[in-house]
Design a protein around this motif. Structure first.
Motif, PDB file in Angstrom:
ATOM      1  N   GLY A  39      34.990   7.219  15.887  1.00 24.97           N
ATOM      2  CA  GLY A  39      34.319   7.137  14.586  1.00 24.97           C
ATOM      3  C   GLY A  39      33.718   5.747  14.453  1.00 24.97           C
ATOM      4  N   ILE A  40      33.214   5.411  13.279  1.00 25.95           N
ATOM      5  CA  ILE A  40      32.556   4.106  13.120  1.00 25.95           C
ATOM      6  C   ILE A  40      33.553   2.968  13.330  1.00 25.95           C
ATOM      7  CG2 ILE A  40      31.421   2.580  11.423  1.00 25.95           C
ATOM      8  CD1 ILE A  40      29.594   4.754  12.761  1.00 25.95           C
ATOM      9  N   SER A  41      34.811   3.151  12.927  1.00 29.34           N
ATOM     10  CA  SER A  41      35.803   2.075  13.141  1.00 29.34           C
ATOM     11  C   SER A  41      35.965   1.793  14.626  1.00 29.34           C
ATOM     12  CB  SER A  41      37.169   2.460  12.560  1.00 29.34           C
ATOM     13  OG  SER A  41      37.109   2.604  11.179  1.00 29.34           O
ATOM     14  N   GLU A  60      36.919   9.405  22.919  1.00 28.33           N
ATOM     15  CA  GLU A  60      36.729  10.245  21.725  1.00 28.33           C
ATOM     16  C   GLU A  60      37.016  11.691  22.121  1.00 28.33           C
ATOM     17  OE1 GLU A  60      36.042  10.304  18.371  1.00 28.33           O
ATOM     18  OE2 GLU A  60      35.977  12.477  18.626  1.00 28.33           O
ATOM     19  N   LYS A  61      37.810  12.348  21.287  1.00 31.86           N
ATOM     20  CA  LYS A  61      38.215  13.699  21.699  1.00 31.86           C
ATOM     21  C   LYS A  61      37.095  14.728  21.504  1.00 31.86           C
ATOM     22  CE  LYS A  61      40.428  15.831  17.865  1.00 31.86           C
ATOM     23  NZ  LYS A  61      41.547  16.276  17.128  1.00 31.86           N
ATOM     24  N   GLY A  67      32.520  10.495  14.221  1.00 36.54           N
ATOM     25  CA  GLY A  67      33.581  10.949  13.309  1.00 36.54           C
ATOM     26  C   GLY A  67      32.981  11.498  12.031  1.00 36.54           C
ATOM     27  N   ALA A  68      33.327  10.879  10.896  1.00 34.66           N
ATOM     28  CA  ALA A  68      32.835  11.361   9.593  1.00 34.66           C
ATOM     29  C   ALA A  68      31.310  11.237   9.480  1.00 34.66           C
ATOM     30  CB  ALA A  68      33.499  10.575   8.469  1.00 34.66           C
ATOM     31  N   PRO A  83      29.101  10.611   5.106  1.00 32.97           N
ATOM     32  CA  PRO A  83      28.436   9.542   4.355  1.00 32.97           C
ATOM     33  C   PRO A  83      26.924   9.719   4.341  1.00 32.97           C
ATOM     34  CG  PRO A  83      29.336   8.700   6.430  1.00 32.97           C
ATOM     35  CD  PRO A  83      29.867  10.083   6.258  1.00 32.97           C
ATOM     36  N   ASN A  84      26.344   9.377   3.191  1.00 33.67           N
ATOM     37  CA  ASN A  84      24.908   9.560   2.974  1.00 33.67           C
ATOM     38  C   ASN A  84      24.163   8.244   3.086  1.00 33.67           C
ATOM     39  OD1 ASN A  84      22.637   9.471   0.801  1.00 33.67           O
ATOM     40  ND2 ASN A  84      22.871  11.633   1.325  1.00 33.67           N
ATOM     41  N   SER A  85      24.872   7.150   2.808  1.00 34.20           N
ATOM     42  CA  SER A  85      24.228   5.836   2.835  1.00 34.20           C
ATOM     43  C   SER A  85      25.303   4.791   3.083  1.00 34.20           C
ATOM     44  CB  SER A  85      23.545   5.545   1.501  1.00 34.20           C
ATOM     45  OG  SER A  85      24.475   5.705   0.448  1.00 34.20           O
ATOM     46  N   ASN A 457      39.768   3.571   8.683  1.00 39.34           N
ATOM     47  CA  ASN A 457      39.278   3.472   7.302  1.00 39.34           C
ATOM     48  C   ASN A 457      40.400   3.446   6.266  1.00 39.34           C
ATOM     49  OD1 ASN A 457      40.105   6.097   7.516  1.00 39.34           O
ATOM     50  ND2 ASN A 457      38.269   7.001   6.620  1.00 39.34           N
ATOM     51  N   PRO A 462      37.469   1.914   2.944  1.00 41.04           N
ATOM     52  CA  PRO A 462      37.022   3.142   3.608  1.00 41.04           C
ATOM     53  C   PRO A 462      35.515   3.223   3.854  1.00 41.04           C
ATOM     54  CG  PRO A 462      37.329   3.564   1.278  1.00 41.04           C
ATOM     55  CD  PRO A 462      37.627   2.111   1.493  1.00 41.04           C
ATOM     56  N   LEU A 464      31.622   2.407   5.167  1.00 44.90           N
ATOM     57  CA  LEU A 464      31.117   2.050   6.498  1.00 44.90           C
ATOM     58  C   LEU A 464      31.019   0.533   6.650  1.00 44.90           C
ATOM     59  CD1 LEU A 464      28.339   4.782   6.698  1.00 44.90           C
ATOM     60  CD2 LEU A 464      30.545   4.787   7.872  1.00 44.90           C
TER      61      LEU A 464
HETATM   62  C1  LIG Z   1      32.390  13.376   2.764  1.00 47.20           C
HETATM   63  C2  LIG Z   1      32.419  11.891   2.958  1.00 47.20           C
HETATM   64  C3  LIG Z   1      31.448  11.099   2.362  1.00 47.20           C
HETATM   65  C4  LIG Z   1      31.465   9.723   2.556  1.00 47.20           C
HETATM   66  N1  LIG Z   1      30.463   8.963   2.004  1.00 47.20           N
HETATM   67  C5  LIG Z   1      30.366   7.662   2.331  1.00 47.20           C
HETATM   68  C6  LIG Z   1      29.202   6.918   1.993  1.00 47.20           C
HETATM   69  O1  LIG Z   1      28.244   7.435   1.408  1.00 47.20           O
HETATM   70  N2  LIG Z   1      29.146   5.600   2.349  1.00 47.20           N
HETATM   71  C7  LIG Z   1      30.166   4.998   3.033  1.00 47.20           C
HETATM   72  O2  LIG Z   1      30.064   3.801   3.321  1.00 47.20           O
HETATM   73  N3  LIG Z   1      31.271   5.679   3.396  1.00 47.20           N
HETATM   74  C8  LIG Z   1      31.387   6.997   3.077  1.00 47.20           C
HETATM   75  N4  LIG Z   1      32.464   7.723   3.500  1.00 47.20           N
HETATM   76  C9  LIG Z   1      33.566   7.029   4.204  1.00 47.20           C
HETATM   77  C10 LIG Z   1      33.259   6.761   5.680  1.00 47.20           C
HETATM   78  O3  LIG Z   1      32.330   7.662   6.181  1.00 47.20           O
HETATM   79  C11 LIG Z   1      34.540   6.868   6.514  1.00 47.20           C
HETATM   80  O4  LIG Z   1      35.598   6.162   5.906  1.00 47.20           O
HETATM   81  C12 LIG Z   1      34.322   6.311   7.914  1.00 47.20           C
HETATM   82  O5  LIG Z   1      33.201   6.921   8.520  1.00 47.20           O
HETATM   83  C13 LIG Z   1      35.589   6.546   8.728  1.00 47.20           C
HETATM   84  O6  LIG Z   1      35.418   6.055  10.028  1.00 47.20           O
HETATM   85  P1  LIG Z   1      36.660   5.966  11.001  1.00 47.20           P
HETATM   86  O7  LIG Z   1      36.144   5.648  12.326  1.00 47.20           O
HETATM   87  O8  LIG Z   1      37.704   5.072  10.436  1.00 47.20           O
HETATM   88  O9  LIG Z   1      37.321   7.435  11.004  1.00 47.20           O
HETATM   89  P2  LIG Z   1      36.674   8.798  11.491  1.00 47.20           P
HETATM   90  O10 LIG Z   1      35.251   8.860  11.162  1.00 47.20           O
HETATM   91  O11 LIG Z   1      37.561   9.871  10.958  1.00 47.20           O
HETATM   92  O12 LIG Z   1      36.798   8.750  13.077  1.00 47.20           O
HETATM   93  C14 LIG Z   1      37.992   8.982  13.762  1.00 47.20           C
HETATM   94  C15 LIG Z   1      37.640   9.540  15.143  1.00 47.20           C
HETATM   95  O13 LIG Z   1      38.841   9.716  15.884  1.00 47.20           O
HETATM   96  C16 LIG Z   1      38.671  10.893  16.671  1.00 47.20           C
HETATM   97  N5  LIG Z   1      39.977  11.363  17.117  1.00 47.20           N
HETATM   98  C17 LIG Z   1      40.938  12.019  16.419  1.00 47.20           C
HETATM   99  N6  LIG Z   1      41.987  12.287  17.221  1.00 47.20           N
HETATM  100  C18 LIG Z   1      41.689  11.802  18.447  1.00 47.20           C
HETATM  101  C19 LIG Z   1      42.378  11.769  19.697  1.00 47.20           C
HETATM  102  N7  LIG Z   1      43.577  12.298  19.862  1.00 47.20           N
HETATM  103  N8  LIG Z   1      41.772  11.190  20.765  1.00 47.20           N
HETATM  104  C20 LIG Z   1      40.534  10.639  20.641  1.00 47.20           C
HETATM  105  N9  LIG Z   1      39.824  10.659  19.477  1.00 47.20           N
HETATM  106  C21 LIG Z   1      40.408  11.219  18.395  1.00 47.20           C
HETATM  107  C22 LIG Z   1      37.962  11.842  15.728  1.00 47.20           C
HETATM  108  O14 LIG Z   1      37.366  12.924  16.427  1.00 47.20           O
HETATM  109  C23 LIG Z   1      36.954  10.909  15.077  1.00 47.20           C
HETATM  110  O15 LIG Z   1      35.742  10.858  15.789  1.00 47.20           O
HETATM  111  C24 LIG Z   1      32.482   9.113   3.335  1.00 47.20           C
HETATM  112  C25 LIG Z   1      33.459   9.909   3.937  1.00 47.20           C
HETATM  113  C26 LIG Z   1      33.429  11.283   3.772  1.00 47.20           C
HETATM  114  C27 LIG Z   1      34.462  12.137   4.460  1.00 47.20           C
END
Ligand SMILES: Cc1cc2nc3c(=O)[nH]c(=O)nc-3n(C[C@H](O)[C@H](O)[C@H](O)COP(=O)(O)OP(=O)(O)OC[C@H]3O[C@@H](n4cnc5c(N)ncnc54)[C@H](O)[C@@H]3O)c2cc1C
Length: 479
Positions: A39-41, A60-61, A67-68, A83-85, A457, A462, A464
């Motif tokens: 994901g972005i993190s 990445e699985k 991710g999100a 996320p939209n922006s 996140n 949480p 981006l």
């Molecule tokens: C509906 C929605 C709207 C949002 N709107 C906004 C917005 O407008 N603006 C904004 O700034 N933020 C927004 N957010 C928040 C933001 O998008 C998220 O907090 C952020 O993208 C999370 O990134 P992450 O990498 O921490 O987690 P995730 O995006 O959840 O990434 C985690 C990754 O880990 C992978 N993974 C899981 N298990 C395994 C494994 N066993 N092995 C390998 N990989 C694995 C998953 O497939 C995924 O790709 C929104 C979130 C949602 C859900």
């Protein structure tokens, strides 16, 4: 399936280097850092470390990075499933976006999106954008406005943590909570202001009270202090990219020294006698080894990770915060089906109004090329902590209820000509009161396992922008 990003694959081929001369057991390929989760993190951390000269392998699985973050163009509509922006809140993130080569595709939100609407008594009301607007707004009565002016004279709390409801009611009055902050909380966290922690969900606001004893007074003093020091504060910018936020994920995956494996399951995560982390991937005869292992998966993935018993036991002790279900709908209409000018960012529905959805973003106003000529698109949010059952409805029902809900507000006529529905069973981690205990439990696990880092996140914010700032901080680029 292992699909290393072609330009950056640094893994040797199966036939090379994995077998030592004396031992037929494949020797793990050495890296500095292994990142699990794309994901972005995870991508931002992997990217920033690679740019510092580290050799990083990200796993990445799923078959898709982001991710999100998931953008897709269909029938001329650019659909963002999550996320939209992105609200860029600091100079360091702004510079980073440019450094990773996204300046040509970056799009700034339309200036008109400074207009934001709130529903009050079933009508759309523009949020005030100036002092003058604040004086005349119909959102608050005269006594409620006077109550807001009392804010600088209210003493600071001595509590270690406080809910958003308690903090805002105490400092600004109940009306400002209900027709202001509670809607904002829905917009960011899809959360419940009675449960969310002001300290963790809105740390800058918390710090204003702690540092200056007042939000209004603190903001004014801070402005003067910065002026005196010659500091020009960064003005937040709402951005996306021509083809949506997915472009951010793609750009982050491209860094020298970064190997990316998509669609790759994990066989085992172990440590050797020296404390190095060895990760075996499904379908690979060899493993990879590194001093540092960074988990950036969602927290509920921890229980499925193929780790050894001692780590499994510790991960199981983490008290995972709630993540409410949420649906997003991208709805397309012909322009003449919508009588409202859609001249703003969108509309938020305060909980007092008891509407079906949490709100809608006017996507095709916000950024160019989000809908075909002559059409508009709305991105609607349904569910969250306060109405989880609404978010779990099937697509037909969701569309029907959402259109019914928005019809009197935006003057909708007829059915949408385009629908895209995404369901997030565990959307956004809730930074509720007591979040510090959760953070402490993450730190306790990290302290027990040298080289292990639990990021994502759920820590540091949480959004981006927050995820990227956390990565920059982790890599030592910012404090
Ligand atoms: C509906 C929605 C709207 C949002 N709107 C906004 C917005 O407008 N603006 C904004 O700034 N933020 C927004 N957010 C928040 C933001 O998008 C998220 O907090 C952020 O993208 C999370 O990134 P992450 O990498 O921490 O987690 P995730 O995006 O959840 O990434 C985690 C990754 O880990 C992978 N993974 C899981 N298990 C395994 C494994 N066993 N092995 C390998 N990989 C694995 C998953 O497939 C995924 O790709 C929104 C979130 C949602 C859900």
């Amino acid at each position: 399936m292992d699909t290393c990003s072609p330009a950056r694959a640094v893994m040797p081929k199966q036939s090379e280097a994995f077998m030592s001369d004396t031992n037929p057991t494949p020797v793990p390929v050495p890296f500095d850092t292994i990142v699990i989760g794309g994901g972005i993190s995870g991508l931002a951390i992997a990217h920033t470390l690679s740019r510092k000269g580290k050799k990083v392998h990200l796993i990445e699985k799923s078959d898709r990075l982001g991710g999100a973050v998931h953008s897709e163009r269909r029938e001329g509509f650019l659909c963002e499933a999550g996320p939209n922006s992105m609200l860029v809140k600091s100079e360091s993130v702004w510079n980073f976006i440019h450094e990773i080569g996204l300046e040509d595709t970056l799009v700034l939100a339309n200036e008109i999106s400074n207009n934001r609407f709130l529903v009050k008594d079933g009508q759309l009301v523009a949020l005030p954008q100036s002092l003058g607007g604040g004086v005349t707004t119909p959102l608050y009565s005269f006594p409620e406005k006077l109550r807001l002016l009392a804010e600088p004279f209210i003493g600071s709390s001595k509590l270690e943590d406080e809910s958003v409801t308690s903090f805002v009611s105490r400092r600004m009055g109940k009306a400002f909570l209900e027709y202001g902050i509670s809607a904002l909380v829905s917009g960011i966290y899809a959360g419940d202001p009675d449960a969310l922690s002001l300290r963790h969900a809105f740390p800058k606001v918390w710090n204003l009270e702690q540092g200056y004893g007042s939000l209004i007074g603190g903001a004014i003093k801070l402005k003067f202090e910065r002026k005196k020091q010659g500091i020009t504060p960064f003005k937040s910018k709402m951005i996306s990219f021509k083809d949506g936020l997915q472009e951010l994920a793609t750009a982050l995956a491209d860094a020298p020294g970064l190997a990316v494996s998509k669609g790759t399951g994990l066989d085992s995560i172990k440590r050797d006698a020296d404390g190095n982390w060895i990760v075996a991937m499904e379908g690979h005869s060899h493993g990879i080894i590194a001093k540092d292992l960074i988990l950036t998966t969602p927290l509920d993935a921890y229980e499925h990770l193929p780790v050894e018993d001692d780590l499994r036991e510790q991960l199981a002790k983490i008290d995972i915060p709630g993540h409410p279900p949420l649906s997003t709908l991208v709805l397309g209409f012909d322009r003449d089906q919508v009588s409202h000018p859609l001249d703003g960012f969108g509309v938020l529905c305060p909980r007092m109004e008891k509407r079906f959805g949490l709100g809608a973003i006017f996507s095709s106003t916000l950024f160019p090329d989000r809908a075909p000529d002559g059409k508009v698109s709305l991105m609607c949010f349904i569910g969250g902590v306060q109405q989880p059952e609404n978010g779990e409805l099937p697509t037909d029902k969701l569309v029907e209820e959402t259109v019914k809900d928005l019809k009197p507000l935006l003057g909708l006529q007829g059915d949408p000509c385009f629908v895209s529905h995404s369901f997030w069973p565990r959307a956004i981690p809730q930074y509720n009161v007591g979040h510090q205990f959760f953070i402490d439990s993450l730190t306790a696990v990290e302290d027990k396992f040298t080289g292990l880092h639990l990021l994502g996140n759920f820590r540091g914010g949480p959004g981006l922008n927050d995820c990227i700032e956390s990565a920059l901080r982790f890599a030592g680029y910012i404090e």
